[in-house]
Design an enzyme around this catalytic site. Structure first.
Site, PDB file in Angstrom:
ATOM      1  N   GLU A   1      -2.512  -8.615   3.485  1.00 52.74           N
ATOM      2  CA  GLU A   1      -2.940  -9.186   4.769  1.00 52.74           C
ATOM      3  C   GLU A   1      -4.447  -9.121   4.969  1.00 52.74           C
ATOM      4  OE1 GLU A   1      -2.543  -4.835   5.387  1.00 52.74           O
ATOM      5  OE2 GLU A   1      -1.452  -6.352   4.242  1.00 52.74           O
TER       6      GLU A   1
ATOM      7  N   CYS B   1       0.836  -1.195   0.000  1.00 57.81           N
ATOM      8  CA  CYS B   1       0.000   0.000   0.000  1.00 57.81           C
ATOM      9  C   CYS B   1       0.878   1.256   0.000  1.00 57.81           C
ATOM     10  CB  CYS B   1      -1.016  -0.040   1.140  1.00 57.81           C
ATOM     11  SG  CYS B   1      -2.360   1.155   0.905  1.00 57.81           S
TER      12      CYS B   1
ATOM     13  N   HIS C   1      -3.861  -4.472   0.059  1.00 56.82           N
ATOM     14  CA  HIS C   1      -3.436  -5.035   1.352  1.00 56.82           C
ATOM     15  C   HIS C   1      -3.437  -6.561   1.261  1.00 56.82           C
ATOM     16  CE1 HIS C   1      -3.214  -1.408   3.811  1.00 56.82           C
ATOM     17  NE2 HIS C   1      -4.173  -0.945   3.025  1.00 56.82           N
TER      18      HIS C   1
END
Length: 195
Positions: free
Chosen positions: A179, A77, A177
């Protein structure tokens, strides 16, 4: 394998550490230049805004250290955006590793800013995307973007195409992202760890 996660006092770091731990890694959160230089892999998760992040990197001397790293490096990001030369966000000079200038999305009646939510990836290239297809979706939260260029390894659109991923030598970056992107994000992190 030693995995270092850059500590620049930014947000979203803990969820990246947890994602790496779920893959069996034992990451270390650090701003120590020697630990970063000796690590097998380095990740730079980013959440927040460009000028504050660069100020924190400069205060720790990391603006001089990160560009010298030779092992696989993944910016996530804002961590990807900071690989570029300049950002419109608070008129910020960045690390200058990739020849792009980060721009702000222009909202319209069908596309809000920030670009937030699930979006599919297009024009996939490179080892981060092994085993993935253009049907796969990842999670974005951003108001600024890197334009498409020779460094682009994946694209998304909002509404015009932008760089969803970039690469220059050992430096990789993803605008989304990992994650927060479920199984697809886990696969991308796993592919990165296998580099």
């Amino acid at each position: 394998m030693e995995i270092a996660v850059v500590d620049y006092k930014g947000g979203n770091v803990q969820s990246v550490l947890f994602a790496l731990e779920r893959l069996g890694a034992s990451p270390v959160l650090t701003a120590d230049p020697e630990v970063l230089r000796k690590a097998d892999k380095v990740l730079f998760p980013g959440e927040g805004e460009a000028s504050s992040a660069m100020e924190a990197l400069r205060a720790a001397g990391l603006d001089l250290v990160l560009p010298t790293l030779t092992q696989p490096f993944l910016g996530i990001c804002l961590g990807m955006q900071l690989l570029g030369e300049h950002s419109e966000e608070n008129n910020t000079s960045m690390l200058g590793l990739l020849p792009f200038k980060v721009q702000r999305f222009v909202p319209d009646t069908h596309h809000k800013v920030p670009h937030m939510g699930w979006n599919n990836l297009q024009a996939l290239q490179g080892p981060l995307f092994t085993g993935l297809t253009e049907a796969d979706h990842v999670y974005f939260v951003h108001s600024y973007y890197a334009p498409v260029g020779a460094y682009t390894t994946a694209q998304a659109s909002h509404p015009a195409p932008f760089s969803a991923a970039v690469q220059y030598h050992n430096f990789y970056g993803v605008q989304f992202h990992t994650e927060k992107s479920g199984a697809v994000g886990t696969r991308i992190l796993s592919n990165f760890l296998a580099l």
